[in-house]
Design a protein around this motif. Sequence first.
Motif, PDB file in Angstrom:
ATOM      1  N   PRO A   1      -0.986 -16.316  10.203  1.00  0.00           N
ATOM      2  CA  PRO A   1      -1.541 -15.475  11.276  1.00  0.00           C
ATOM      3  C   PRO A   1      -2.053 -14.127  10.774  1.00  0.00           C
ATOM      4  N   ASN A   2      -2.720 -13.379  11.651  1.00  0.00           N
ATOM      5  CA  ASN A   2      -3.200 -12.032  11.341  1.00  0.00           C
ATOM      6  C   ASN A   2      -2.051 -11.183  10.813  1.00  0.00           C
ATOM      7  N   GLY A   3      -2.334 -10.455   9.766  1.00  0.00           N
ATOM      8  CA  GLY A   3      -1.333  -9.517   9.249  1.00  0.00           C
ATOM      9  C   GLY A   3      -0.266 -10.149   8.380  1.00  0.00           C
ATOM     10  N   ALA A   4      -0.403 -11.449   8.054  1.00  0.00           N
ATOM     11  CA  ALA A   4       0.617 -12.143   7.261  1.00  0.00           C
ATOM     12  C   ALA A   4       0.634 -11.670   5.808  1.00  0.00           C
ATOM     13  N   GLY A   5      -0.478 -11.064   5.382  1.00  0.00           N
ATOM     14  CA  GLY A   5      -0.538 -10.594   3.989  1.00  0.00           C
ATOM     15  C   GLY A   5      -1.464 -11.431   3.115  1.00  0.00           C
ATOM     16  N   LYS A   6      -2.286 -12.270   3.718  1.00  0.00           N
ATOM     17  CA  LYS A   6      -3.172 -13.163   2.950  1.00  0.00           C
ATOM     18  C   LYS A   6      -4.172 -12.367   2.113  1.00  0.00           C
ATOM     19  N   THR A   7      -4.883 -11.449   2.787  1.00  0.00           N
ATOM     20  CA  THR A   7      -5.873 -10.652   2.061  1.00  0.00           C
ATOM     21  C   THR A   7      -5.200  -9.779   1.003  1.00  0.00           C
ATOM     22  N   THR A   8      -4.028  -9.269   1.323  1.00  0.00           N
ATOM     23  CA  THR A   8      -3.301  -8.432   0.355  1.00  0.00           C
ATOM     24  C   THR A   8      -2.962  -9.247  -0.895  1.00  0.00           C
TER      25      THR A   8
ATOM     26  N   GLU B   1     -13.429 -11.077   2.644  1.00  0.00           N
ATOM     27  CA  GLU B   1     -13.406 -11.121   4.101  1.00  0.00           C
ATOM     28  C   GLU B   1     -14.549 -10.230   4.607  1.00  0.00           C
TER      29      GLU B   1
ATOM     30  N   TYR C   1       0.849  -1.180   0.000  1.00  0.00           N
ATOM     31  CA  TYR C   1       0.000   0.000   0.000  1.00  0.00           C
ATOM     32  C   TYR C   1       0.890   1.238   0.000  1.00  0.00           C
TER      33      TYR C   1
ATOM     34  N   VAL D   1       4.019  -4.993   1.574  1.00  0.00           N
ATOM     35  CA  VAL D   1       3.474  -6.086   2.386  1.00  0.00           C
ATOM     36  C   VAL D   1       3.938  -7.450   1.867  1.00  0.00           C
TER      37      VAL D   1
ATOM     38  N   ILE E   1       4.226   1.414   2.003  1.00  0.00           N
ATOM     39  CA  ILE E   1       4.328   0.219   2.858  1.00  0.00           C
ATOM     40  C   ILE E   1       4.263  -1.033   1.999  1.00  0.00           C
TER      41      ILE E   1
ATOM     42  N   LYS F   1      -6.047  -9.480  -2.875  1.00  0.00           N
ATOM     43  CA  LYS F   1      -6.304  -8.183  -3.522  1.00  0.00           C
ATOM     44  C   LYS F   1      -5.404  -8.015  -4.740  1.00  0.00           C
TER      45      LYS F   1
ATOM     46  N   GLN G   1      -7.831 -19.198   8.786  1.00  0.00           N
ATOM     47  CA  GLN G   1      -7.028 -19.292  10.006  1.00  0.00           C
ATOM     48  C   GLN G   1      -7.374 -20.564  10.766  1.00  0.00           C
TER      49      GLN G   1
ATOM     50  N   GLU H   1     -11.221 -16.090   4.426  1.00  0.00           N
ATOM     51  CA  GLU H   1     -11.619 -16.376   5.816  1.00  0.00           C
ATOM     52  C   GLU H   1     -13.122 -16.556   6.046  1.00  0.00           C
TER      53      GLU H   1
HETATM   54  N1  LIG Z   1      -5.246  -0.411   3.126  1.00  0.00           N
HETATM   55  C1  LIG Z   1      -4.111  -0.612   3.799  1.00  0.00           C
HETATM   56  N2  LIG Z   1      -3.193   0.370   3.952  1.00  0.00           N
HETATM   57  C2  LIG Z   1      -2.018   0.142   4.603  1.00  0.00           C
HETATM   58  N3  LIG Z   1      -1.670  -1.048   5.140  1.00  0.00           N
HETATM   59  C3  LIG Z   1      -2.535  -2.053   5.024  1.00  0.00           C
HETATM   60  C4  LIG Z   1      -3.801  -1.912   4.356  1.00  0.00           C
HETATM   61  N4  LIG Z   1      -4.440  -3.083   4.411  1.00  0.00           N
HETATM   62  C5  LIG Z   1      -3.629  -3.933   5.081  1.00  0.00           C
HETATM   63  N5  LIG Z   1      -2.487  -3.324   5.447  1.00  0.00           N
HETATM   64  C6  LIG Z   1      -1.364  -3.918   6.188  1.00  0.00           C
HETATM   65  O1  LIG Z   1      -0.851  -5.016   5.442  1.00  0.00           O
HETATM   66  C7  LIG Z   1      -0.451  -6.076   6.312  1.00  0.00           C
HETATM   67  C8  LIG Z   1      -1.100  -7.369   5.849  1.00  0.00           C
HETATM   68  O2  LIG Z   1      -2.514  -7.248   5.962  1.00  0.00           O
HETATM   69  P1  LIG Z   1      -3.512  -8.322   5.372  1.00  0.00           P
HETATM   70  O3  LIG Z   1      -4.867  -7.778   5.528  1.00  0.00           O
HETATM   71  O4  LIG Z   1      -3.078  -8.715   4.020  1.00  0.00           O
HETATM   72  O5  LIG Z   1      -3.262  -9.541   6.372  1.00  0.00           O
HETATM   73  P2  LIG Z   1      -4.065 -10.897   6.552  1.00  0.00           P
HETATM   74  O6  LIG Z   1      -3.055 -11.980   6.478  1.00  0.00           O
HETATM   75  O7  LIG Z   1      -5.206 -10.946   5.631  1.00  0.00           O
HETATM   76  O8  LIG Z   1      -4.560 -10.781   8.073  1.00  0.00           O
HETATM   77  P3  LIG Z   1      -5.963 -11.249   8.746  1.00  0.00           P
HETATM   78  O9  LIG Z   1      -5.818 -12.700   9.001  1.00  0.00           O
HETATM   79  O10 LIG Z   1      -5.996 -10.450  10.012  1.00  0.00           O
HETATM   80  O11 LIG Z   1      -7.075 -10.916   7.799  1.00  0.00           O
HETATM   81  C9  LIG Z   1      -0.844  -5.661   7.711  1.00  0.00           C
HETATM   82  O12 LIG Z   1       0.302  -5.215   8.356  1.00  0.00           O
HETATM   83  C10 LIG Z   1      -1.823  -4.529   7.477  1.00  0.00           C
HETATM   84  O13 LIG Z   1      -1.757  -3.570   8.503  1.00  0.00           O
END
Ligand SMILES: Nc1ncnc2c1ncn2[C@@H]1O[C@H](COP(=O)(O)OP(=O)(O)OP(=O)(O)O)[C@@H](O)[C@H]1O
Length: 233
Positions: free
Chosen positions: A35-42, A83, A11, A16, A14, A45, A192, A160
């Motif tokens: 885990p949370n924040g691993a970057g799965k949703t990113t 999600e 993003y 990811v 930043i 996307k 998860q 998820e």
């Molecule tokens: N729109 C955004 N702008 C800036 N940083 C973002 C944005 N969306 C996510 N992030 C950051 O990117 C990193 C990965 O987030 P992501 O949502 O991909 O994780 P995740 O693995 O899907 O976690 P979860 O299991 O909690 O859904 C996190 O550190 C998050 O703070």
Amino acid sequence: MLEIANVRAGYGAINVLWDVSVSIPAGELTTIIGPNGAGKTTLLKAIMGLVPLEQGSIRFKGKPLGGTSTWNLLDQGIAMIPEGRMIFKDMTIEENLMLGAFPKQRRAASKANCDKAYAMFPRLHERHNQLAGTLSGGEAQMLAMARGLMSDPKLLIIDEPSLGLAPVVVNELFEILRRLKGEGRTIVLVEQNTQQAVGVADQVHLMQGGKVVLSRPSAQVSLEELHELYFAR
Ligand SMILES: Nc1ncnc2c1ncn2[C@@H]1O[C@H](COP(=O)(O)OP(=O)(O)OP(=O)(O)O)[C@@H](O)[C@H]1O
Ligand SMILES: [Mg+2]
């Protein structure tokens, strides 16, 4: 079917995802856990063209997806169930379903696909005129899944789905995933709930800190090893 190679994305300033490579074979269920924040949703996307790639490529049936708009992906046979479900609370169940049949070439089949969805999710059929905002968490997830299926996608991406659901509903959900797999659909499942996800998957990828730290056929995955890696920093 989908080849993700050396993808770096994030993003703005930043970053990811760090050199993520994942191969999604046709007709299989691939799970991405972590885990949370691993970057799965990113990562999802990035596939859907909702975050730009800084580096690397994503190919669907051999063709690069870079620059394809999200609605064109639906036309090409890719659907994502996001999600948090993202259903329209002030619309009825049936209206929500019909939105999933938006791509032009799918509209003609919308009635047939709607009937199929009702056959798979009888509770949605019973409540088809009810406002989606009145559904329970489990029913809302089923609606999101049914809507994703309305375009009859070749590749179904689910983020998820079991989040926040009671164990009995989670079991129901994984039963549905097994059925979809049995229909020969290609599925990417972010979860998860490691145990259930590995149980239904053909391929397993574990993400941590924006990287893929393990990629393996599910038959060769031990849950103990996975948990050790999961909690390692
Ligand atoms: N729109 C955004 N702008 C800036 N940083 C973002 C944005 N969306 C996510 N992030 C950051 O990117 C990193 C990965 O987030 P992501 O949502 O991909 O994780 P995740 O693995 O899907 O976690 P979860 O299991 O909690 O859904 C996190 O550190 C998050 O703070
Ligand atoms: Mg996420």
